[in-house]
Design a protein around this motif. Sequence first.
Motif, PDB file in Angstrom:
ATOM      1  N   LEU A  99     -49.960  24.999 158.907  1.00  0.00           N
ATOM      2  CA  LEU A  99     -51.087  25.881 158.635  1.00  0.00           C
ATOM      3  C   LEU A  99     -50.536  27.267 158.340  1.00  0.00           C
ATOM      4  CD1 LEU A  99     -53.587  24.851 161.474  1.00  0.00           C
ATOM      5  CD2 LEU A  99     -53.500  24.046 159.108  1.00  0.00           C
ATOM      6  N   ALA A 100     -51.042  27.887 157.279  1.00  0.00           N
ATOM      7  CA  ALA A 100     -50.512  29.176 156.843  1.00  0.00           C
ATOM      8  C   ALA A 100     -51.652  30.076 156.369  1.00  0.00           C
ATOM      9  CB  ALA A 100     -49.496  28.965 155.717  1.00  0.00           C
ATOM     10  N   SER A 101     -51.287  31.281 155.950  1.00  0.00           N
ATOM     11  CA  SER A 101     -52.238  32.244 155.373  1.00  0.00           C
ATOM     12  C   SER A 101     -53.440  32.463 156.277  1.00  0.00           C
ATOM     13  CB  SER A 101     -52.691  31.778 153.986  1.00  0.00           C
ATOM     14  OG  SER A 101     -51.597  31.616 153.134  1.00  0.00           O
ATOM     15  N   GLY A 102     -53.170  32.751 157.550  1.00  0.00           N
ATOM     16  CA  GLY A 102     -54.247  33.021 158.481  1.00  0.00           C
ATOM     17  C   GLY A 102     -55.118  31.820 158.771  1.00  0.00           C
ATOM     18  N   GLY A 103     -54.596  30.630 158.546  1.00  0.00           N
ATOM     19  CA  GLY A 103     -55.361  29.418 158.803  1.00  0.00           C
ATOM     20  C   GLY A 103     -56.214  28.969 157.645  1.00  0.00           C
ATOM     21  N   THR A 104     -56.070  29.598 156.482  1.00  0.00           N
ATOM     22  CA  THR A 104     -56.871  29.220 155.323  1.00  0.00           C
ATOM     23  C   THR A 104     -56.088  28.369 154.324  1.00  0.00           C
ATOM     24  OG1 THR A 104     -56.276  31.237 154.112  1.00  0.00           O
ATOM     25  CG2 THR A 104     -58.226  31.332 155.520  1.00  0.00           C
ATOM     26  N   GLU A 105     -54.838  28.060 154.625  1.00  0.00           N
ATOM     27  CA  GLU A 105     -54.020  27.282 153.699  1.00  0.00           C
ATOM     28  C   GLU A 105     -53.251  26.206 154.449  1.00  0.00           C
ATOM     29  OE1 GLU A 105     -50.153  28.081 150.863  1.00  0.00           O
ATOM     30  OE2 GLU A 105     -51.794  29.531 150.771  1.00  0.00           O
ATOM     31  N   VAL A 106     -53.181  25.040 153.857  1.00  0.00           N
ATOM     32  CA  VAL A 106     -52.351  23.957 154.376  1.00  0.00           C
ATOM     33  C   VAL A 106     -51.211  23.747 153.385  1.00  0.00           C
ATOM     34  CG1 VAL A 106     -52.221  21.514 154.981  1.00  0.00           C
ATOM     35  CG2 VAL A 106     -54.283  22.828 155.543  1.00  0.00           C
ATOM     36  N   ALA A 107     -49.983  23.824 153.882  1.00  0.00           N
ATOM     37  CA  ALA A 107     -48.803  23.544 153.057  1.00  0.00           C
ATOM     38  C   ALA A 107     -48.263  22.186 153.466  1.00  0.00           C
ATOM     39  CB  ALA A 107     -47.743  24.622 153.253  1.00  0.00           C
ATOM     40  N   CYS A 108     -47.930  21.371 152.485  1.00  0.00           N
ATOM     41  CA  CYS A 108     -47.566  19.984 152.783  1.00  0.00           C
ATOM     42  C   CYS A 108     -46.581  19.460 151.744  1.00  0.00           C
ATOM     43  CB  CYS A 108     -48.832  19.124 152.798  1.00  0.00           C
ATOM     44  SG  CYS A 108     -48.570  17.341 152.817  1.00  0.00           S
ATOM     45  N   MET A 109     -45.561  18.748 152.209  1.00  0.00           N
ATOM     46  CA  MET A 109     -44.693  18.015 151.297  1.00  0.00           C
ATOM     47  C   MET A 109     -45.209  16.590 151.206  1.00  0.00           C
ATOM     48  SD  MET A 109     -40.610  17.121 151.407  1.00  0.00           S
ATOM     49  CE  MET A 109     -40.046  18.784 151.026  1.00  0.00           C
ATOM     50  N   SER A 110     -45.434  16.131 149.986  1.00  0.00           N
ATOM     51  CA  SER A 110     -45.912  14.774 149.759  1.00  0.00           C
ATOM     52  C   SER A 110     -44.832  13.962 149.070  1.00  0.00           C
ATOM     53  CB  SER A 110     -47.184  14.789 148.894  1.00  0.00           C
ATOM     54  OG  SER A 110     -47.557  13.490 148.516  1.00  0.00           O
ATOM     55  N   ARG A 111     -44.605  12.740 149.607  1.00  0.00           N
ATOM     56  CA  ARG A 111     -43.599  11.853 149.034  1.00  0.00           C
ATOM     57  C   ARG A 111     -44.261  10.520 148.708  1.00  0.00           C
ATOM     58  NH1 ARG A 111     -39.913  14.089 153.640  1.00  0.00           N
ATOM     59  NH2 ARG A 111     -41.251  12.779 154.918  1.00  0.00           N
ATOM     60  N   PRO A 112     -45.077  10.458 147.663  1.00  0.00           N
ATOM     61  CA  PRO A 112     -45.765   9.201 147.328  1.00  0.00           C
ATOM     62  C   PRO A 112     -44.758   8.096 147.051  1.00  0.00           C
ATOM     63  CG  PRO A 112     -46.576  11.038 145.993  1.00  0.00           C
ATOM     64  CD  PRO A 112     -45.358  11.515 146.682  1.00  0.00           C
ATOM     65  N   ARG A 113     -45.022   6.909 147.582  1.00  0.00           N
ATOM     66  CA  ARG A 113     -44.092   5.797 147.392  1.00  0.00           C
ATOM     67  C   ARG A 113     -44.409   4.986 146.150  1.00  0.00           C
ATOM     68  NH1 ARG A 113     -43.558   4.061 153.776  1.00  0.00           N
ATOM     69  NH2 ARG A 113     -42.925   6.135 154.480  1.00  0.00           N
TER      70      ARG A 113
END
Length: 325
Positions: A99-113
Amino acid sequence: MERESDAFDALDLQLLAALELAGRAPFSRIAAVLGVSDQTVARRYRGLTAEAGLRVVAVRDAERLGQDQWMLRLRCTPDSSGAIAEALAKRPDTGWIGLASGGTEVACMSRPRSRGDQDDLLLGKLPRTPSIVEIRAQQLLHRFYGGPTGWIGKFSALTDDQIAALRPEVPAASGPARIAPEDEPLVAALERDGRATYPELQRATGRSESAVKRSLAALLASGAVYIDIEYHSEILGYSLAALLWITTSPGALHSVGEALATHDEIAYASATAGPSNIVATAVVRDTGALYAYLSGRLGHLEGVQHVETTPFMRRVKQLTYRMPG
């Protein structure tokens, strides 16, 4: 890099470094290299598991497997970001969620198989989530640092002789990196516990112990999977992590990435497609240290044109598991 923490001592740091290098090494071998007893290593391991969230896990190397990876930035309504992050954390194809940007953003690494999984997430589920205001997806193109090369190695806790004694002997790869369908139960078991014994892996897969040993050796040799460690960096005195979205001139992309790989603060760095062309994870002691890095070593790096910084408020998932809230 210096360590500043009263939570654990130099031996604990050496144990982390040893496990990052050879996560499946027997405690007896680690103890011999570190010059302590087997019981001491086992006791320290249990302590780090309880106090620092230490886990040894297997990780699929998407880059070696030729699979797409994406960094997602999801701008959300403030009351929904936590639930969205938790939902993403349950997916087996995500990692490094924060959780980032004061709780207004979700950062995520996606590794679709598969392409189907990728389309399902990027074109299906996320766009239909009403509390997601904006989606930015940047494809990862080339890893400069991270993956099998861990951040703890930058602390120089082990001597060259200790590293040589611990480094696992991996046979030469006999083919390209791939995970065969029959190897999926083995990889899944190691994702849960990278130190699972061969009898445990035999029970989890229904295969003979010799077959398990051969398959694991082949997976490690090809680079399809590697053994890594998960832990809370706070135990080392490094309480702040931030994503850095870096824009360079095209000709400086590779040189900047290679330079970032040598910086003590950088735990991960990759070239990306998208508005910025490098994404990096910086791990520092506090906001003062982050400012010093941004305005100093990074800011003076030739070729860097722009840096957007996104500090994590809370990390929700590391490599393969959800972190306690």
